[in-house]
Design a protein around this motif. Structure first.
Motif, mmCIF file in Angstrom:
data_model
loop_
_atom_site.group_PDB
_atom_site.id
_atom_site.type_symbol
_atom_site.label_atom_id
_atom_site.label_comp_id
_atom_site.label_asym_id
_atom_site.label_seq_id
_atom_site.Cartn_x
_atom_site.Cartn_y
_atom_site.Cartn_z
ATOM 1 N N GLU A 211 0.805 -1.220 0.000
ATOM 2 C CA GLU A 211 0.000 0.000 0.000
ATOM 3 C C GLU A 211 0.840 1.273 0.000
ATOM 4 N N LYS A 212 1.974 1.217 0.688
ATOM 5 C CA LYS A 212 2.806 2.412 0.811
ATOM 6 C C LYS A 212 4.245 2.032 1.133
ATOM 7 N N VAL A 213 5.180 2.744 0.553
ATOM 8 C CA VAL A 213 6.603 2.559 0.845
ATOM 9 C C VAL A 213 7.189 3.916 1.211
ATOM 10 N N SER A 214 7.898 3.975 2.327
ATOM 11 C CA SER A 214 8.523 5.230 2.763
ATOM 12 C C SER A 214 9.995 4.997 3.073
ATOM 13 N N LEU A 215 10.764 6.042 2.922
ATOM 14 C CA LEU A 215 12.194 5.988 3.230
ATOM 15 C C LEU A 215 12.515 7.146 4.161
ATOM 16 N N THR A 216 13.372 6.896 5.141
ATOM 17 C CA THR A 216 13.773 7.957 6.060
ATOM 18 C C THR A 216 15.198 7.710 6.529
ATOM 19 N N SER A 217 15.782 8.710 7.155
ATOM 20 C CA SER A 217 17.090 8.541 7.793
ATOM 21 C C SER A 217 16.869 8.694 9.297
ATOM 22 N N SER A 218 17.889 8.428 10.087
ATOM 23 C CA SER A 218 17.758 8.431 11.549
ATOM 24 C C SER A 218 17.072 9.676 12.088
ATOM 25 N N MET A 219 17.433 10.845 11.561
ATOM 26 C CA MET A 219 16.866 12.104 12.061
ATOM 27 C C MET A 219 16.257 12.935 10.934
ATOM 28 N N GLY A 220 16.044 12.289 9.805
ATOM 29 C CA GLY A 220 15.528 13.014 8.649
ATOM 30 C C GLY A 220 14.035 12.832 8.452
ATOM 31 N N PRO A 221 13.486 13.444 7.401
ATOM 32 C CA PRO A 221 12.059 13.357 7.119
ATOM 33 C C PRO A 221 11.687 11.993 6.535
ATOM 34 N N GLY A 222 10.420 11.648 6.629
ATOM 35 C CA GLY A 222 9.928 10.428 5.997
ATOM 36 C C GLY A 222 9.417 10.775 4.610
ATOM 37 N N LEU A 223 9.873 10.060 3.602
ATOM 38 C CA LEU A 223 9.487 10.361 2.222
ATOM 39 C C LEU A 223 8.737 9.192 1.610
ATOM 40 N N LYS A 224 7.571 9.462 1.084
ATOM 41 C CA LYS A 224 6.807 8.425 0.389
ATOM 42 C C LYS A 224 7.469 8.162 -0.963
ATOM 43 N N ILE A 225 7.597 6.876 -1.325
ATOM 44 C CA ILE A 225 8.303 6.505 -2.545
ATOM 45 C C ILE A 225 7.347 5.935 -3.583
ATOM 46 N N ASP A 226 7.542 6.327 -4.836
ATOM 47 C CA ASP A 226 6.779 5.771 -5.959
ATOM 48 C C ASP A 226 7.287 4.348 -6.210
ATOM 49 N N LEU A 227 6.420 3.368 -5.993
ATOM 50 C CA LEU A 227 6.830 1.959 -6.097
ATOM 51 C C LEU A 227 7.404 1.621 -7.475
ATOM 52 N N GLU A 228 6.887 2.226 -8.518
ATOM 53 C CA GLU A 228 7.382 1.938 -9.869
ATOM 54 C C GLU A 228 8.842 2.332 -10.038
ATOM 55 N N THR A 229 9.284 3.382 -9.339
ATOM 56 C CA THR A 229 10.683 3.804 -9.470
ATOM 57 C C THR A 229 11.619 2.865 -8.714
ATOM 58 N N ILE A 230 11.070 2.133 -7.744
ATOM 59 C CA ILE A 230 11.887 1.128 -7.028
ATOM 60 C C ILE A 230 12.103 -0.069 -7.944
ATOM 61 N N GLU A 231 11.059 -0.465 -8.641
ATOM 62 C CA GLU A 231 11.145 -1.600 -9.557
ATOM 63 C C GLU A 231 12.115 -1.323 -10.693
ATOM 64 N N ALA A 232 12.293 -0.053 -11.000
ATOM 65 C CA ALA A 232 13.191 0.319 -12.104
ATOM 66 C C ALA A 232 14.618 0.568 -11.635
ATOM 67 N N ALA A 233 14.860 0.464 -10.309
ATOM 68 C CA ALA A 233 16.191 0.767 -9.760
ATOM 69 C C ALA A 233 17.231 -0.251 -10.184
#
Length: 233
Positions: A211-233
């Motif tokens: 339903e949703k994929v997010s990426l963050t760093s220890s003290m950084g913001p949470g960013l929602k990721i477009d799943l299609e761009t992960i598949e193309a990585a």
């Protein structure tokens, strides 16, 4: 405090909460936000899955070896004896033992991140199941941590193999690297993790699985990721 608040506000202004970021763009933004940190932040992924973990046929659990490791130092404890104990030590295990390791754990020793055991040692390990289980350290054949192939299990653990398990709300968290990793290596790790979750799709899952994929760093913001761009990585 004002300086800290100013930095947090600055980071927040760079993030579009409604946007699904391209994976490469998200990695670049997290790195930019971490420039002023005095430590190497961990990059973490969070996935919201369309599963109800109260049902046995909707459990999501497994192990995945990230191609570029996690950047973390993993301490491995192994229950083994004789030749298998030697094999574990040669592969890089930090703690190896039998009854002696059992007694240490019963005494409160839990200074390790992964526990592995040969099948013949599981009767012994079962005596500390109530200690290891709640900590997520209990060896499990489904995760490859109960195995006669101790060398591979230890090397996988040391090399970046991570366990994943969906929580009650169907959310999975995992570390996928460090800010210091090259962008390409972070993207490869994220893609490998998402692919492992796809392969672990349970038979009882209905509707949209991821339903949703997010990426963050220890003290950084949470960013929602477009799943299609992960598949193309």
């Amino acid at each position: 405090m004002a300086y800290k608040s100013k930095k947090i506000k600055s980071f927040a202004e760079k993030v579009d909460r409604m946007k699904a970021y391209d994976l490469k763009e998200a990695i670049a933004l997290l790195k930019e936000c971490s420039k002023e940190r005095k430590f190497d932040e961990t990059i973490e992924i969070a996935m919201n899955l369309g599963v109800d973990t109260k049902h046995a046929d909707q459990q999501v659990r497994g192990m995945v070896s990230l191609p570029n490791g996690t950047g973390a130092t993993i301490r491995v404890a192994v229950f083994a004896k004789d030749d298998k104990a030697k094999e574990a030590k040669a592969a890089g295990a930090d703690i190896v033992g039998g009854e002696d390791l059992l007694e240490k754990i019963q005494g409160g020793f839990l200074d390790f991140d992964r526990c592995i055991a040969t099948p013949d040692m599981m009767a012994l390990v079962g005596r500390v199941a109530k200690i290891l289980g709640p900590k997520g350290l209990m060896p499990n054949p489904k995760l490859g941590t109960v195995t006669p192939n101790i060398e591979k299990a230890v090397k996988d653990a040391k090399g970046g193999a991570i366990e994943f398990r969906a929580e009650k709300a169907g959310i999975i968290h995992a570390r996928v690297g460090k800010v210091s990793f090259a962008d390409k290596k972070l993207a490869e790790n994220v893609a490998a993790f998402v692919e492992a979750i796809k392969k672990a799709k349970p038979a009882g899952a209905k509707g949209t699985y991821i339903e949703k994929v997010s990426l963050t760093s220890s003290m950084g913001p949470g960013l929602k990721i477009d799943l299609e761009t992960i598949e193309a990585a």
